[in-house]
Design an enzyme around this catalytic site. Sequence first.
Site, PDB file in Angstrom:
ATOM      1  N   GLY A  66       0.803  -1.218   0.000  1.00  0.00           N
ATOM      2  CA  GLY A  66       0.000   0.000   0.000  1.00  0.00           C
ATOM      3  C   GLY A  66       0.840   1.274   0.000  1.00  0.00           C
ATOM      4  O   GLY A  66       2.064   1.232   0.138  1.00  0.00           O
ATOM      5  N   HIS A  67       0.169   2.395  -0.102  1.00  0.00           N
ATOM      6  CA  HIS A  67       0.889   3.673  -0.197  1.00  0.00           C
ATOM      7  C   HIS A  67       1.615   4.008   1.100  1.00  0.00           C
ATOM      8  O   HIS A  67       1.140   3.736   2.180  1.00  0.00           O
ATOM      9  CB  HIS A  67      -0.028   4.827  -0.625  1.00  0.00           C
ATOM     10  CG  HIS A  67      -1.245   5.039   0.194  1.00  0.00           C
ATOM     11  ND1 HIS A  67      -2.118   6.069  -0.052  1.00  0.00           N
ATOM     12  CD2 HIS A  67      -1.766   4.363   1.238  1.00  0.00           C
ATOM     13  CE1 HIS A  67      -3.099   6.019   0.813  1.00  0.00           C
ATOM     14  NE2 HIS A  67      -2.916   5.008   1.596  1.00  0.00           N
ATOM     15  N   ASN A  68       2.789   4.595   0.914  1.00  0.00           N
ATOM     16  CA  ASN A  68       3.607   5.060   2.032  1.00  0.00           C
ATOM     17  C   ASN A  68       4.169   3.962   2.920  1.00  0.00           C
ATOM     18  O   ASN A  68       4.681   4.229   4.004  1.00  0.00           O
ATOM     19  CB  ASN A  68       2.846   6.092   2.885  1.00  0.00           C
ATOM     20  CG  ASN A  68       2.514   7.315   2.059  1.00  0.00           C
ATOM     21  OD1 ASN A  68       1.373   7.503   1.648  1.00  0.00           O
ATOM     22  ND2 ASN A  68       3.502   8.113   1.769  1.00  0.00           N
TER      23      ASN A  68
END
Lengths: 337, 337, 337
Positions: free
Chosen positions: B240-242
Site C-alpha cells: 500500500g501507499h507510504n
Amino acid sequence: MSAPSHSAAELAERFGLEVRGDAGARIEGVGTLAGAGPRQLAFLANPKYRGQLAACDAGVVVMREADAAGFPGTALVARDPYATFARIAALFAPRPEWPAGLHPSADVHPDASVSPDAQVGAFVSIGARSRVDAGARIGPGCVIGEDCVVGEGCELVARVTLVVRVRLGQRVRIHPGAVLGADGFGLAMNEGRWLNVPQLGGVVVGDDCEIGANTCIDRGAIEDTVLGDDVRLDNQIQIGHNVVVGAHTAMAGCVAVAGSARIGRYCLIGGGAGVVGHIEICDRVTVTAMSLVTSSIREPGEYSSGTPLMDNRSWRRNAARFRQLDALARRLPRGDA
Amino acid sequence: MSAPSHSAAELAERFGLEVRGDAGARIEGVGTLAGAGPRQLAFLANPKYRGQLAACDAGVVVMREADAAGFPGTALVARDPYATFARIAALFAPRPEWPAGLHPSADVHPDASVSPDAQVGAFVSIGARSRVDAGARIGPGCVIGEDCVVGEGCELVARVTLVVRVRLGQRVRIHPGAVLGADGFGLAMNEGRWLNVPQLGGVVVGDDCEIGANTCIDRGAIEDTVLGDDVRLDNQIQIGHNVVVGAHTAMAGCVAVAGSARIGRYCLIGGGAGVVGHIEICDRVTVTAMSLVTSSIREPGEYSSGTPLMDNRSWRRNAARFRQLDALARRLPRGDA
Amino acid sequence: MSAPSHSAAELAERFGLEVRGDAGARIEGVGTLAGAGPRQLAFLANPKYRGQLAACDAGVVVMREADAAGFPGTALVARDPYATFARIAALFAPRPEWPAGLHPSADVHPDASVSPDAQVGAFVSIGARSRVDAGARIGPGCVIGEDCVVGEGCELVARVTLVVRVRLGQRVRIHPGAVLGADGFGLAMNEGRWLNVPQLGGVVVGDDCEIGANTCIDRGAIEDTVLGDDVRLDNQIQIGHNVVVGAHTAMAGCVAVAGSARIGRYCLIGGGAGVVGHIEICDRVTVTAMSLVTSSIREPGEYSSGTPLMDNRSWRRNAARFRQLDALARRLPRGDA
C-alpha cells in the site's frame, strides 16, 4: 449476426434428451429460472430452486425426470441438468470476430514458427524458437518469450505472458493478465545479501487446462512446474516453482501454492486457501476456503482451518481467550478422556 | 548456441572451492541430486537428502566438507553449497536474445531519455521526463509513465507498468504484470460519497530489488512508498501507499501490506500474510504464512496466527467451541496460575 | 510547467473555509504535518497528531476550529479537514500530458465507435461494437474487447483489459492490470472431466467507481456482474461472476468475493477478507482484515474471524489446544450458563 435458434426437438436429438411438452418450442438464448422468457432456455439442477418452477416463464427448462412430473411447460429431461445446460448454452456463446492469420502489428521472431491456421492479434510479441500450432488464438497484447509451445486449439485471450520455456498442451485457455514461466522465487542468503538462484526449468501444462485472469505459474528451478490435464485454475492464483498439480484438480480464486508442493488428482482447493512448500496432498482432497495446509495430507476428504465469523465484540472476547488456551486447558480438572 | 561447458577444476578456481575426485570432470548443465546425469552438476545442502548421494549419477556434486568424506564421485567442497550452486547455475542460464537499442515499434516521448546502451522491446511506451539508464532492458509491452527513472542494469521482463514518479535504483528486476506507482487507495467519505485523496508521492526502489509477477506497489499519498536495497518480493504481493520496507527483507507470494506500515530490515514475511496499516515491524522478524499482523512488533523473532488444519468434521466441532471460548473459560475452576 | 500557486484567502474563498493568520500566505504544494515547508499546505484531522502542530513548518494548515485556537501559524478552518485537504491537494495533482485523439498505433475495429473527444494511447486495441464516450482516456496497452462501453470521463490508466460485454458508467477509473469481463469460473463435472459452463453475461459498473491495479471482475454466467455507483475497489481484488456490490461500498486490497454473493451499500471490506458464494451481506457491514464470511449477514455492524498474532512458540502451544477444543469443553464442570 442473427441469433441462432433451436427447437426443443432439435436439442433433444442433439444431446440425447427426452422432451416433455411442446417439442416445437424454439429458443434463442438462455436465462435463469427466475429471469428467462418464452424464447429462452433455463435449467433446474439444485432442488432448492424447485419452487421457482411454478412462476417460470422460460420456453424450455432442462431438469431431472423427477422434477418434470407435473411441470406444465416444456421440459428437456436430463440426468445431469447442469452439464446439459452447459452444452446447450455453448450454442449461444458468441466467438470473437477475429480475422485469421497474423495481425500486421504482431512482432514475430524469425526463428519462431506460427501455424498459418493460427490467429495472432494486435501487439503480440513472439520470441525465438517458440511455436504456435494450428487453431491457436493469441489475443491482443500477449507476450510469448523464447522456447515456448502453444498447442493446437489453445486460446490466450489477451495480455497473457508466457515468459520462457512454457509448453502448453492442446486446447488450453488462458485469461488476461496471467503470467506463466516467470522466475521462481529462489533465493540464497549469502554474506548478508540475497543471491538469486537461477530458475532453469520451465512450465508444462497438460491438455484442456484453464488458467484464470492474473494467475501466475512460476517456472521450475531445475526441473519443470507441471499441471496435469484438465486442471482448472481460477483468477489470481499463485503457483510456485516446481509445484505439480494432478489432472482434473480445480482451484478457486486467490489460492497460493508454495514451491515444490505436490497436489493430487481431482482435488478441490477453496478460494484463498494456502499450501506450504514441499508437502504432498493425495488425490480427491477438498480444502475449504482460506484454510492453510501446513503438512502433507494422505487421506482423501475435506479439510479446514480458521475460526468462524462473529460480531467483532464477541470475537475480541473469544480471540483474547485463544491466547490463553494452553494455560486454560492446564487448569481443567483431569477427565476420563 | 552451443552449451557452455566447465570442468570441476575451472569451477573450483573460479569460485574458490576444493575438488575431490576427478578435477577434469566436465559439466554442461545442472540438475537435482536425484535427476542429474554425468554431464550435470548437482548440490547437497539439506542433510535430509544425504541418502540420495549413494545413487547419484551427477558428474559433479557441490557439498560441505563433512558430506564429501566417503563420496566416491567428484565433489566440489563449499561452505555454503546452495549459494555456490546458485553461482554455478548462473553460468548456464540463457539470456533472452534481444537486439540492442530501441525496437522500431517503441513509443518514446520526446522529453524522455533512453540510454543508447539500453534495450527497449516491442510495444513499449515511455512517458515524458522519464529516463532509462545504460544496460537497462525494458521487455515487450512495458508501460513507463511520466517522471520515472529506470537505473543502470535494471530488467523489466515484460508487460511491467511504472505508472508515474517511480524511481528504480540499479539492477532492479521486475517480472511481468507488476504495477508500480498506481494510485494509493486514499479515500475520504464526504456527504455520503467517496472523495479521492490525490496521491502525489511516488515509489522509490533501492538497488538490487526484485519484484514478482503481478505484484503491486502503490505510490505514496504525499511522501513516497519506499523499498530499501535488496528487498525481494515474490508474486501477487500488494504494498500500500507510504509503506516502507527495510533492506534485505523478503516476502513470499500473496502478502498484503496496508498503507503506511513500516517493515524492518532482514524480515521474512510468509506467503499470504497480512500487515495492517500504520504499524511498525522491527528488524529480523519472521511472520509465518497467512498470519495477520495487527499491531507493531518490537522484538525480533517468529510470529504466527491462525489455527491448524483438521478434517472438516473435527474442525466444525472445535470451531463451534471457539464461539463459546470466553464463556467456557469463565466456567473454569479458579486455578493457581 | 510552472507550479500552481494559491493563497490562503483564495483557498478559503474557493472551498468555503475560514482563514486564521496570514490570508496572503501562498502555497505551491502539499505535505505532511511533520514534513511540509513554508510553501506547502498540511492538514490535521487525527487528534493523535495534534502534538506535531508546535514544530510544524507548513505555510498553511487545514484543521478543525478547536485545533486552531492558539495555533500561531496560518490555519484554514474546516469541518472535515481530511476531505478539504483532498480537494485542495487535487489542485496540485499533475495530469498526464497526453495528446488528444487516437494514437497512430491504436488498433480500432471498424465497427467500434470512439468519440473524437476521447484520448486513446499507444498500442490500444478496441473490438467490434464497442464505444468510447467523450472525455474518456484509454491509456497505453489497454485491450477493449467486443460489445463494451466506456462512459464519459472514464479513465483506463494503462494495460487495462475489458474482455467482452463490459459497460462502464461515467467517470470510472481503472488502474493498470485490472481485468473486467473475463470468463466466470463456471464448471460442471461430467464423466470425470470438467465441462465449461459458457459465461454469457457481462459486467456493469456504475458511475464514479474505482477499480484497483490487477483487480479482476468476472462477467456473469447468464445475468451480469454488477457494481453500484461509487464502489471503490483497491488492488488485487477478485470479484466472481454474478456478484452484486451495492453503491458506496469499499474493499481494501486482496479481498476475494465468490460467485453470486450480494454485498450491500456502504459496506467496508478489510484487506484480504473473503466472502463465500451465494450469500448476502446487508448494508453498512464492516468486515475486518482477513476474515472469512461464510454465511449471510443480516445486521449492520463489524464482523471478524481469525486468531490474534503471537510469538510462534506460544502460538504452537495454543493452536495445538484448538485441536482439542471440543474435547476440552466436554471436560468442563457443568456451569450455570
